[in-house]
Design an enzyme around this catalytic site. Structure first.
Site, PDB file in Angstrom:
ATOM      1  N   CYS A   8      11.692   0.084  -2.779  1.00 39.41           N
ATOM      2  CA  CYS A   8      11.428  -0.131  -4.201  1.00 39.41           C
ATOM      3  C   CYS A   8      12.453   0.683  -4.991  1.00 39.41           C
ATOM      4  O   CYS A   8      13.511   1.040  -4.456  1.00 39.41           O
ATOM      5  CB  CYS A   8       9.991   0.225  -4.566  1.00 39.41           C
ATOM      6  N   ASN A  11      10.791   4.955  -4.728  1.00 42.29           N
ATOM      7  CA  ASN A  11      10.201   5.364  -3.429  1.00 42.29           C
ATOM      8  C   ASN A  11       9.070   6.382  -3.625  1.00 42.29           C
ATOM      9  O   ASN A  11       8.850   7.237  -2.775  1.00 42.29           O
ATOM     10  CB  ASN A  11      11.270   5.898  -2.453  1.00 42.29           C
ATOM     11  N   CYS A  13       6.026   5.008  -5.495  1.00 40.93           N
ATOM     12  CA  CYS A  13       4.815   4.194  -5.740  1.00 40.93           C
ATOM     13  C   CYS A  13       4.686   3.040  -4.757  1.00 40.93           C
ATOM     14  O   CYS A  13       3.891   3.088  -3.823  1.00 40.93           O
ATOM     15  CB  CYS A  13       4.802   3.653  -7.179  1.00 40.93           C
ATOM     16  N   ARG A  14       5.456   1.955  -4.966  1.00 38.79           N
ATOM     17  CA  ARG A  14       5.212   0.724  -4.204  1.00 38.79           C
ATOM     18  C   ARG A  14       5.614   0.813  -2.744  1.00 38.79           C
ATOM     19  O   ARG A  14       4.827   0.439  -1.857  1.00 38.79           O
ATOM     20  CB  ARG A  14       5.941  -0.459  -4.872  1.00 38.79           C
ATOM     21  N   SER A  15       6.837   1.281  -2.452  1.00 42.18           N
ATOM     22  CA  SER A  15       7.252   1.241  -1.034  1.00 42.18           C
ATOM     23  C   SER A  15       6.512   2.264  -0.173  1.00 42.18           C
ATOM     24  O   SER A  15       6.164   1.939   0.973  1.00 42.18           O
ATOM     25  CB  SER A  15       8.776   1.333  -0.885  1.00 42.18           C
ATOM     26  N   ASP A 119       5.496  -2.957 -10.913  1.00 40.27           N
ATOM     27  CA  ASP A 119       5.600  -1.515 -10.670  1.00 40.27           C
ATOM     28  C   ASP A 119       4.458  -0.766 -11.357  1.00 40.27           C
ATOM     29  O   ASP A 119       4.419  -0.681 -12.589  1.00 40.27           O
ATOM     30  CB  ASP A 119       6.944  -1.020 -11.195  1.00 40.27           C
TER      31      ASP A 119
HETATM   32  P1  4NP Z   1       8.442   2.741  -7.544  1.00 44.20           P
HETATM   33  O1  4NP Z   1       8.062   3.141  -9.050  1.00 44.20           O
HETATM   34  O2  4NP Z   1       9.782   2.052  -7.609  1.00 44.20           O
HETATM   35  O3  4NP Z   1       7.347   1.791  -7.146  1.00 44.20           O
HETATM   36  O4  4NP Z   1       8.454   4.017  -6.743  1.00 44.20           O
HETATM   37  C1  4NP Z   1       8.837   3.998  -9.842  1.00 44.20           C
HETATM   38  C2  4NP Z   1       8.629   5.348  -9.782  1.00 44.20           C
HETATM   39  C3  4NP Z   1       9.356   6.203 -10.587  1.00 44.20           C
HETATM   40  C4  4NP Z   1      10.278   5.677 -11.479  1.00 44.20           C
HETATM   41  C5  4NP Z   1      10.488   4.306 -11.530  1.00 44.20           C
HETATM   42  C6  4NP Z   1       9.766   3.469 -10.706  1.00 44.20           C
HETATM   43  N1  4NP Z   1      10.971   6.548 -12.326  1.00 44.20           N
HETATM   44  O5  4NP Z   1      11.624   6.044 -13.281  1.00 44.20           O
HETATM   45  O6  4NP Z   1      10.947   7.772 -12.115  1.00 44.20           O
END
Ligand code: 4NP
Length: 146
Positions: A8, A11, A13-15, A119
């Protein structure tokens, strides 16, 4: 198809959620996750993601974030992107002689009619993300068995 990498953006939340879910459902597979961005390298998953997963008995606490690397295309059989942006970013670093198959994770859950896991860092819908991730994990396990 035994070594599987979820990717994702952050790294956190989703992955890592997908990693925790598939580890629980298919302990015989080698599973990892990574982000296209390096913002959270070395960090634990996001607190609300850990909590939502724990309510369904998935343990994300031991996981640590890292950035995806071109070498991952040689070390994994399957690289699964959470959304189209992740897929486009992965195509940018995909080596010409890549071994890994690259696709969207929700290709394994066509019944959802969705192509991306929204997300939850932005939507705050951790339950909806878990629902999609559980469905696609079941579809992936069935596809590997077939
Ligand atoms: P992920 O979500 O891609 O599912 O891990 C996010 C987590 C943090 C951020 C963006 C997306 N961020 O901007 O810090």
């Amino acid at each position: 198809m035994r070594r599987i990498l979820f990717v994702c953006l952050g790294n956190i939340c989703r992955s890592p959620t997908a990693e925790g879910v598939l580890r629980a459902k298919a302990p015989h597979l080698e599973i990892d996750s990574a982000g296209t961005a390096d913002w959270h390298t070395g960090k634990s998953p996001y607190g609300p993601a850990i909590e939502a997963a724990a309510l369904r008995n998935y343990d994300l606490k031991p996981l640590r974030a890292r950035q995806v690397h071109p070498r991952d295309f040689h070390e994994f059989d399957l690289i699964l992107a959470m959304d189209e942006n992740n897929l486009a970013d992965l195509k940018q670093i995909q080596p010409e002689n890549a071994r890994a198959k690259l696709c969207l994770f929700l290709d394994y859950a066509p019944e959802t009619g969705q192509s991306a896991v929204p997300d939850p860092y932005y939507t705050r819908d951790f339950e909806g993300a878990l629902d999609l991730i559980e469905r696609a994990s079941d579809g992936l396990i069935a596809a590997i068995k077939a």
